[in-house]
Motif scaffolding. Structure first.
Motif, PDB file in Angstrom:
ATOM      1  N   GLY A 187      16.045  -8.900 -29.884  1.00  0.00           N
ATOM      2  CA  GLY A 187      15.434 -10.217 -29.188  1.00  0.00           C
ATOM      3  C   GLY A 187      16.497 -10.652 -28.070  1.00  0.00           C
ATOM      4  N   THR A 188      17.571 -10.465 -28.215  1.00  0.00           N
ATOM      5  CA  THR A 188      18.527 -10.972 -27.303  1.00  0.00           C
ATOM      6  C   THR A 188      18.608  -9.796 -26.158  1.00  0.00           C
ATOM      7  OG1 THR A 188      20.526  -9.877 -28.547  1.00  0.00           O
ATOM      8  CG2 THR A 188      20.121 -12.235 -28.767  1.00  0.00           C
ATOM      9  N   ASP A 189      18.488  -8.610 -26.625  1.00  0.00           N
ATOM     10  CA  ASP A 189      18.435  -7.614 -25.471  1.00  0.00           C
ATOM     11  C   ASP A 189      16.949  -7.941 -24.475  1.00  0.00           C
ATOM     12  OD1 ASP A 189      20.309  -6.079 -26.380  1.00  0.00           O
ATOM     13  OD2 ASP A 189      19.127  -4.378 -27.249  1.00  0.00           O
ATOM     14  N   ALA A 190      15.982  -8.363 -25.291  1.00  0.00           N
ATOM     15  CA  ALA A 190      14.743  -8.913 -24.542  1.00  0.00           C
ATOM     16  C   ALA A 190      14.918  -9.811 -23.515  1.00  0.00           C
ATOM     17  CB  ALA A 190      13.607  -9.181 -25.515  1.00  0.00           C
ATOM     18  N   TYR A 191      15.532 -11.133 -24.180  1.00  0.00           N
ATOM     19  CA  TYR A 191      15.787 -12.195 -23.284  1.00  0.00           C
ATOM     20  C   TYR A 191      16.642 -11.726 -22.208  1.00  0.00           C
ATOM     21  CZ  TYR A 191      17.518 -16.684 -22.579  1.00  0.00           C
ATOM     22  OH  TYR A 191      17.905 -18.074 -21.651  1.00  0.00           O
ATOM     23  N   ALA A 192      17.563 -10.934 -22.235  1.00  0.00           N
ATOM     24  CA  ALA A 192      18.443 -10.721 -21.097  1.00  0.00           C
ATOM     25  C   ALA A 192      17.854  -9.655 -20.097  1.00  0.00           C
ATOM     26  CB  ALA A 192      19.814 -10.005 -21.731  1.00  0.00           C
ATOM     27  N   GLY A 193      16.516  -9.281 -20.382  1.00  0.00           N
ATOM     28  CA  GLY A 193      15.923  -8.516 -19.607  1.00  0.00           C
ATOM     29  C   GLY A 193      16.245  -6.917 -19.662  1.00  0.00           C
ATOM     30  N   ALA A 194      16.970  -6.569 -20.991  1.00  0.00           N
ATOM     31  CA  ALA A 194      17.570  -5.267 -20.847  1.00  0.00           C
ATOM     32  C   ALA A 194      16.437  -4.274 -21.378  1.00  0.00           C
ATOM     33  CB  ALA A 194      18.774  -5.180 -21.760  1.00  0.00           C
ATOM     34  N   LEU A 195      15.135  -4.577 -21.737  1.00  0.00           N
ATOM     35  CA  LEU A 195      14.285  -3.795 -22.338  1.00  0.00           C
ATOM     36  C   LEU A 195      12.988  -3.772 -21.396  1.00  0.00           C
ATOM     37  CD1 LEU A 195      14.271  -5.361 -26.018  1.00  0.00           C
ATOM     38  CD2 LEU A 195      15.395  -3.238 -25.011  1.00  0.00           C
TER      39      LEU A 195
ATOM     40  N   LEU B 258      27.068  -4.169 -33.622  1.00  0.00           N
ATOM     41  CA  LEU B 258      27.030  -4.942 -34.488  1.00  0.00           C
ATOM     42  C   LEU B 258      26.847  -6.255 -33.616  1.00  0.00           C
ATOM     43  CD1 LEU B 258      30.022  -3.728 -36.577  1.00  0.00           C
ATOM     44  CD2 LEU B 258      27.545  -3.638 -37.153  1.00  0.00           C
ATOM     45  N   ARG B 259      27.562  -6.232 -32.567  1.00  0.00           N
ATOM     46  CA  ARG B 259      27.220  -7.596 -31.749  1.00  0.00           C
ATOM     47  C   ARG B 259      27.118  -7.149 -30.160  1.00  0.00           C
ATOM     48  NH1 ARG B 259      30.017  -8.986 -35.275  1.00  0.00           N
ATOM     49  NH2 ARG B 259      32.095  -8.454 -34.536  1.00  0.00           N
ATOM     50  N   THR B 260      26.505  -7.820 -29.245  1.00  0.00           N
ATOM     51  CA  THR B 260      26.334  -7.295 -28.007  1.00  0.00           C
ATOM     52  C   THR B 260      26.634  -8.439 -26.810  1.00  0.00           C
ATOM     53  OG1 THR B 260      24.094  -8.190 -28.121  1.00  0.00           O
ATOM     54  CG2 THR B 260      24.525  -5.830 -28.647  1.00  0.00           C
ATOM     55  N   GLY B 261      26.633  -8.013 -25.488  1.00  0.00           N
ATOM     56  CA  GLY B 261      26.777  -8.871 -24.507  1.00  0.00           C
ATOM     57  C   GLY B 261      25.382  -9.458 -24.210  1.00  0.00           C
ATOM     58  N   THR B 262      24.397  -8.695 -24.741  1.00  0.00           N
ATOM     59  CA  THR B 262      23.272  -9.732 -24.574  1.00  0.00           C
ATOM     60  C   THR B 262      22.959 -10.808 -25.547  1.00  0.00           C
ATOM     61  OG1 THR B 262      22.162  -7.911 -26.067  1.00  0.00           O
ATOM     62  CG2 THR B 262      21.673  -7.655 -23.590  1.00  0.00           C
ATOM     63  N   ASP B 263      23.599 -10.413 -26.860  1.00  0.00           N
ATOM     64  CA  ASP B 263      23.809 -11.641 -27.851  1.00  0.00           C
ATOM     65  C   ASP B 263      24.680 -12.680 -26.956  1.00  0.00           C
ATOM     66  OD1 ASP B 263      22.509 -10.332 -29.780  1.00  0.00           O
ATOM     67  OD2 ASP B 263      24.460  -9.838 -30.714  1.00  0.00           O
ATOM     68  N   ALA B 264      25.662 -12.431 -26.396  1.00  0.00           N
ATOM     69  CA  ALA B 264      26.624 -13.412 -25.633  1.00  0.00           C
ATOM     70  C   ALA B 264      25.755 -14.180 -24.761  1.00  0.00           C
ATOM     71  CB  ALA B 264      27.782 -12.545 -25.026  1.00  0.00           C
ATOM     72  N   TYR B 265      25.037 -13.425 -23.708  1.00  0.00           N
ATOM     73  CA  TYR B 265      24.219 -13.919 -22.836  1.00  0.00           C
ATOM     74  C   TYR B 265      23.305 -15.076 -23.332  1.00  0.00           C
ATOM     75  CZ  TYR B 265      21.410 -14.513 -19.021  1.00  0.00           C
ATOM     76  OH  TYR B 265      20.263 -14.855 -17.829  1.00  0.00           O
ATOM     77  N   ALA B 266      22.668 -14.776 -24.611  1.00  0.00           N
ATOM     78  CA  ALA B 266      21.509 -15.373 -25.064  1.00  0.00           C
ATOM     79  C   ALA B 266      22.217 -16.729 -25.898  1.00  0.00           C
ATOM     80  CB  ALA B 266      20.697 -14.548 -26.296  1.00  0.00           C
ATOM     81  N   GLY B 267      23.493 -16.784 -25.910  1.00  0.00           N
ATOM     82  CA  GLY B 267      24.098 -17.951 -26.615  1.00  0.00           C
ATOM     83  C   GLY B 267      24.390 -17.605 -28.034  1.00  0.00           C
TER      84      GLY B 267
END
Lengths: 323, 323, 323, 323
Positions: free
Chosen positions: A88-96, C85-94
């Motif tokens: 979902g963070t990928d989604a939020y980041a627009g990556a999907l 296991l953790r991503t930059g999109t996780d980071a971006y999403a806070g």
């Protein structure tokens, strides 16, 4: 049993005495699961009276019992490692968005016996033999060519009977090293007003898992000392003609084992390869125990399908007691 | 539907129309599984009349549908990789005897949606939202903090209804691109003498999987063209108040999709995050179809527990139809 | 060699003729890697003259050669599966901020011989024996107790010699089924002005990988027909006393094999368990070939450390030619 | 530094001061590895004088540092899980003979930062930025689209300099919490008679790993208190223009961190995303330390290739010091 340690001669004698090989034909690969007949399933379904479903599974995650302190070698049994392929963070980041759908996906790496699980009939060998006399060489790095867990895919359904041994004995939890006898099981069934009959799925509580959960640590659980089935319960198992047996401990049988040095898990030597008994381990029975204590009903429809992983010698499961 | 392609405006309209958010409270994480009530489970158990158990799972192995030729990117979805931690050949070679027990053990690496599986409610997002309005950021690399599949651990039990659409339409298999309508489903139910009611688990056959199995190749199955649900079945799903819906294809809905370029799996955009519908995919229904055709009974007790992998957005399952 | 197929008798004869067992003592676990001496390493370092580093590794990812169409069974060899296991999109999403650091992390699931790799000495057995006469039962499900790849952890350093066979033969790429002879290798070395000497790491180009890369498909590469070493190169290998041998194909030796049905990879039967030869496969040599053609220098410092995974029978590697 | 804790304002100031973004162009993805030039590699090769190769890798296995007791969350970092796809025991049992070759094969499941490893430039973000100003959203569940470790595949070669800080300070091992300063590093270099220059690979010993190995337990190592680089070494790193920096601890920098609550690994916040510094962790330096103490030579050719796993943010490595 306390008087002397089990020897290889004792095991040989037990193997002769309890051997079910050939009982369901030379090509059988599911053993005592054969005891459950269609009529039993119909009757078990009639036990569903309040429409309550109770899961007997621990959640599968890094908080599972593997990796806890133990003198027993883990040999690769880790807790399930769940990782994401998309989030979902990928989604939020627009990556999907280039895919035209915002979807998460995931995978797991898991030993098949890392949590609530069935021991399949390819799990333990007696000398060079597996269940029904198959050669142990049928279980190679490519998996079990005989007795793979997928052979049970439509078999884990029947009458469940829950035996809350500590409750019947008036304690919260059996102590480590407590060897549960056939008499203990009979006494528990009697106290609960149930009779174990041919084809039943019998789930036995020791209370050990709840004690570990309450303590907030699994230390000593995987391969450590535990209450569990005495070797002499083989006679009880043979007599009752149960389909499968499960408990809330790591390995069902009592630990320290009742055997001489050099013989580990003697009860397993007989139950799986000699009797053809499918066994459940690491079952979470706290909620079931509470429900049964409340309504006084210790029998139910039991459905606990294995994942039919081809050639597997065990399987995680989410066992359901349906009352 | 054939007349024009679905646009984002159409999806927005559908989202408004079919939104179930809040229906089961603001903290709900299981959506339409709430439709099944205790009484329904009792009634479903009464459908067990001949004691026959039919598994709707493909065996999980390297022969599974992943890795087949497809223009759709696999994105990490591989077939299950089952490996051994100890084997019967180790036993035969004497390599286990120092342990005091001859036991095999194994593990699996598997994407959770690689075979017969449930889509959990964390699987698809609508814009930045998941089911019940939760933020999509609840699904991180650490898994789904909301709507994890483990929340369904005691929920996948109820009345199963099998809709054999090609049989009702007089064909062996629906063609790729065939969009199954609500009218098709009603006509099938009528032909079978069943009525889909609140809380049911509905399994729909297209015949595509059997065609692939007969052809000996999964090419085109994962993400390829397929028969499947039309977007307009959303109304049917909403009206019937079913608990969960499953099919024998890779992705339930019709492919090519009915949508404009840039919108993939439009039906999923609504079913999962907006309606809260748990969906089953890659269900193996050949044996069930044959059995139902034979006895004319298209309803049964359905038990298909997910593996409660904490935070998972899907789960392999071994669904059982118990008749 | 073309006249008749290799038989088991031929292999037995070759085993007798080329057996290096005991040559480096009864406890040796690294075989021909012993040929490289300290002085050779000093001399090899002197070959570094322009400070250019060329990697001979394919990137490890889902675009690797595994999973391509082949009549040879993959037996679990998949392309590397890299998950986060953790991503930059996780980071971006806070989603990481509660940890006090925004960091990504990752893991891999990979067969050790899925891409550019070393075959370790535990990889192939001759009857019941592995290198130096160790019992094949030393390689259990727990890994190789003898000859694990970790034994080579400081050994993959020495003089590299690149033999561009197709270039010497005046073609772009050797044809599938082309059996490279010792004479071919000598002719190539002569054309390049190099002499293969004791302790060298010899990398041989066939051009097959480049042809597959140019075609945009690995179909036929894993286990398919290929140019490669003739069985008779065993004499050449023995004579040159090379430390290790590598090529750009899936399996180094010519395919179809030169052997009777029932004998697969006959050259491997001898090189690994009998001679103690560590071999590199799936080496990417395009850039090296271009560089050598340009500067006319076919020798260099070669450093290609295995990952010391305890008990492994092979290892991915990122081999470096340093000129 | 001891006087007060680092704040976000301090980090912002350091980010401004040490920012190397753009230094090697807007498309750069390897940061300080650019410092090493071709001439440096030629010169480094000249340091090979005795032909001795020393591996700085811990073997990768279940005895690795992951899973040890720590208050720091493991977040999926397990020790490498090595499993077999085929074994010598399979061979012995005759289970492979139908294949025509007796061959073992294996695979690994491993977090890329579970043992001796490189932190890639996609590993840590500063706010929403990664190295060179790339958006952190470039690192999705599909891996790092920018700064993946594969970009370094031919870069980890140069002059190695070993700084044995405890030896220079006259102790066996630095204490947990000891913040190594730039002055400590200068003093060590001076004592060893080496000068750190542009493009060097600097390996710093704290002695902590050896203490853990001697104690027979990794408890406290992964994420626990440790000696390590002080935040002020950023100036030293910037001045020396080193290519990469490595140490024998879990995380290079001193722990407990020098920062306020809510800021974890402040030195990492700057080194990786701001300076573009590739870092090595969990390096095993015992043998190197002994060799350098013996011959008094603290410089050597250093070759430590990452596995080019596409999009990885780190990589296991087998670093070699060649003297």
């Amino acid at each position: 049993m306390a008087s002397r340690k089990l020897t290889r001669a004792d095991l040989r004698e037990a193997a002769d005495k309890y051997k079910n090989w050939g009982k369901w034909g030379p090509a059988d690969e599911i053993g005592t699961l054969n005891y459950t007949r269609a009529d039993d399933i119909v009757a078990a379904a009639r036990l569903v009276k309040k429409g309550k479903v109770i899961s007997l599974a621990l959640d599968f995650d890094q908080r599972g019992p593997q990796g806890a302190r133990s003198s027993y070698p883990a040999l690769g049994r880790i807790n399930p490692l769940h990782t994401m392929l998309r989030t979902g963070t990928d989604a939020y980041a627009g990556a999907l968005d280039h895919r035209g759908i915002r979807a998460a996906d995931d995978m797991v790496v898991m030993p098949l016996q890392c949590g609530t699980q069935w021991d399949g009939l390819g799990h333990v060998f007696y000398e060079n033999s597996m269940w029904n006399g198959y050669d142990c060489r049928e279980v190679t790095s490519q998996g079990a060519q005989k007795c793979g867990i997928e052979k049970t895919k439509n078999k884990m359904v029947g009458r469940g009977v829950f035996l809350d041994v500590p409750r019947a004995l008036g304690v919260n939890c059996l102590e480590d090293g407590h060897a549960i006898t056939g008499a203990d099981l009979d006494r528990t069934a009697e106290a609960e007003g149930v009779v174990v009959t041919r084809g039943d799925f019998v789930i036995v509580r020791t209370g050990q898992m709840e004690a570990k959960l309450a303590a907030g640590s699994w230390d000593g659980y995987p391969g450590g000392d535990a209450p569990g089935f005495a070797f002499e319960t083989l006679a009880w198992i043979q007599r009752t003609e149960l389909a499968a047996l499960a408990s809330d401990t790591w390995g069902c049988e009592v630990r320290p084992n009742e055997s001489e040095p050099g013989i580990v898990q003697p009860w397993h030597w007989i139950t799986i390869p000699i009797m053809g008994l499918t066994m459940g381990e690491i079952f979470y029975v706290k909620e079931l125990a509470e429900d049964c204590a409340l309504d006084g009903v210790y029998e139910f429809l039991f459905v606990a399908p294995a994942l039919p992983i081809t050639g597997a010698v065990g399987s995680p499961t989410n066992p359901l007691a349906i009352k």
